[in-house]
Design an enzyme around this catalytic site. Structure first.
Site, PDB file in Angstrom:
ATOM      1  N   GLU A  53      -5.803  -3.349   6.032  1.00 54.91           N
ATOM      2  CA  GLU A  53      -6.486  -3.768   5.120  1.00 54.91           C
ATOM      3  C   GLU A  53      -4.889  -3.872   3.849  1.00 54.91           C
ATOM      4  OE1 GLU A  53      -9.660  -2.023   3.684  1.00 54.91           O
ATOM      5  OE2 GLU A  53     -11.256  -2.499   5.171  1.00 54.91           O
ATOM      6  N   GLY A  54      -4.128  -3.455   4.001  1.00 51.64           N
ATOM      7  CA  GLY A  54      -3.148  -3.297   3.850  1.00 51.64           C
ATOM      8  C   GLY A  54      -3.166  -2.183   2.238  1.00 51.64           C
TER       9      GLY A  54
END
Lengths: 364, 364
Positions: B328-329
């Site tokens: 997701e980062g």
């Protein structure tokens, strides 16, 4: 009745009595919530472990960590006369002025992390009363630097107790307006007493523990090891008695750090412990009152070779490993962001039920 | 004339032409300043190395990093039919709604780091046009998920080019108001294509690279390895041709990530690359245009066993190692604080001369 602490004062004893293990109910409640977050199980790893710790320490499902306070303990060291550091003692006081002016590493990194910085004169060799009178630093001065531990004790046992008490007082005074503390140190020469403390309290050898401090070359490193062997032979610190270790081979700022950690635990707040010198203080704190270890967050693994052994003894995995070797609390300031992130995970991430996301279990 | 890229378009070629190595003058100037800071030499270790990188990338002694933009690239994967993930494909779209509502891990950690989050539909299996029309996500949809790579190519070569171009377009559109990008991914099943990419581009074996993704057990892990061996046998991706690798065994979001990284480098800005999937995108990007690697900051070492091999190939030491495996980062968002800290070190810490502190050299 506690043994091995014949000198413990009413104040120390009352402080120890306030320190309990973290709350297991809050640990369980936090774990239960984290288990249900919209992500694969425990996918944010160490930060989820940290969130559980913080819930237990603060007895809260929304652990407060907004008001961050770095405390830089300052002291000088007579052992500098043995040529164990590349920098002269005067730099300790010069760096205090740098802290006050906001120009040191800890100032920059604390600003980035949204943390305040307080500087405590525990035993600087230079008179800093001008700064203390102006309210720019806190004075808890025990003396103008320790005695040379290559020739005898660093300080009297009374002074060791005073140093720890001073650290507790700082924690108590600040606690009403602080959510989380970070430790820091400034004291030219202080990797030498710290290494002596670690060797005593972990049983690891001087050879494997001793590092280059602020930048010794091979010859200087060999000399530092020889000095350290002599320090232990002459002083024979008692590994069963943290106050004896502090008095014989410690430092005023290391005692202050130990006290700050004990005081933080007594106020049921988390404390982020910085690098090599701070961890030596943490080892003293854990020796005096073992329950404090559950309040300690190890910020980072420093480049000093003894640091891993210390953290293993405390039972704490460091959050960062960035080849830092500065001290001042810089690693602890960096870790404050990770502490805040772990709270954000606990408090802000939706559960599967909240978000209408399919859990793997319910769909398989 | 570049070889092995027969399909390269004018747009891709023009983008590659904009990518140069970082500025060595600024790297030297930054190093010279850091050498003079009031601390032992290079005492803030990896963060000082990072500060030098940032100065070279941004051609500035005050590298701008305030406006932080996370970009989460979304895509689905036909290979999910082989039973390589514990979660069903629907979760990809469900998580997009979670991102938009602000309830996912990346939302919490981006908020903590002061970063914005943008979500890009590169190839979700669900129609997300409602969210795109409302301006809540960006649509660059190439198709409703890749084909099953256990039976043939993930996508056509044309689609692979479109995916990379879409990522570049996102970087170009955002670049005027962004100082630093962070990559992120969402796509159930995407550790499988990522592992196939890494195996192809690093030469490491499937056995040593393959991990548990979102939480496979031993039997499921063995099955995933079997599927991965079949994927490589059937597709025979060409290790000398990143676009071929992306087309045959990649994913739409992985192409988008590769494009975002290329586009960021073309805009002379740093890009913080997240975990396993993002690093697969980075490998594709480096294969297409090797100069981009100097613009990449590796955020963290993920739990997936192939991650270390990928980062070694890129030549980048990760900043964090926290047993993260979310994607997701999230790791990139966490690392943004360290990027900001490294700039604070370069720009805010006083030099020995400024602060009147004795340097070890001048006093010895």
């Amino acid at each position: 009745m506690k043994t091995n602490k014949p000198e413990h004062t009413d104040f120390l004893e009352a402080t120890y009595q306030k320190i309990f293990p973290p709350d297991s109910d809050y640990r369980e409640k936090a774990t239960a919530r984290l288990d249900q977050l919209t992500m694969p199980h425990w996918a944010l790893g160490d930060l989820m472990d940290l969130a559980v710790d913080l819930a237990g320490i603060t007895r809260s499902m929304t652990p407060p960590v907004e008001r961050k306070q770095m405390v830089v303990m300052v002291g000088d060291h007579g052992v500098i006369a043995e040529g164990v550091s590349k920098f002269p003692s005067e730099v300790t006081a010069q760096m205090v002025y740098n802290f006050v002016a906001g120009g040191a590493g800890i100032n920059a990194l604390a600003r980035q992390a949204g943390a305040e910085v307080a500087v405590v004169d525990m035993g600087c060799s230079v008179d800093l009363s001008e700064l203390a009178n102006a309210g720019k630093i806190i004075s808890k001065k025990i003396g103008p630097g320790t005695s040379n531990i290559a020739h005898g004790s660093a300080m009297t046992r009374t002074h060791a107790v005073m140093a720890v008490e001073a650290g507790i007082e700082v924690a108590n005074q600040m606690a009403p307006t602080v959510d989380i503390f970070g430790t820091g140190d400034m004291g030219i020469g202080n990797t030498t007493p710290s290494t002596a403390i670690v060797a005593t309290l972990t049983g690891n050898s001087i050879d494997e523990l001793t590092g280059r401090g602020t930048g010794l070359d091979d010859e200087q490193l060999a000399h530092k090891k020889t000095v350290l062997e002599r320090i232990l032979q002459i002083n024979k610190p008692n590994a069963k008695d943290g106050m004896d270790v502090l008095a014989k081979v410690g430092g005023f700022e290391i005692g202050g750090i130990a006290g700050l950690i004990i005081g933080t635990a007594a106020n049921r707040k988390p404390v982020v412990v910085d690098g090599f010198i701070s961890t030596a203080g943490a080892l003293i704190a854990c020796s005096l009152e073992p329950f404090v270890r559950d309040y300690i967050i190890c910020a980072h693994r420093s480049m000093e070779p003894g640091h891993g052994a210390m953290q293993k003894k405390i039972g704490c995995r460091p959050l960062l490993d960035l080849n830092l070797r500065l001290g001042e609390g810089t690693g602890a300031a960096l870790a404050m962001n990770l502490v805040e992130a772990s709270v954000a995970i606990l408090t802000e991430v939706a559960t599967f039920a909240d978000a209408g996301v399919s859990d793997s279990e319910s769909d398989s």
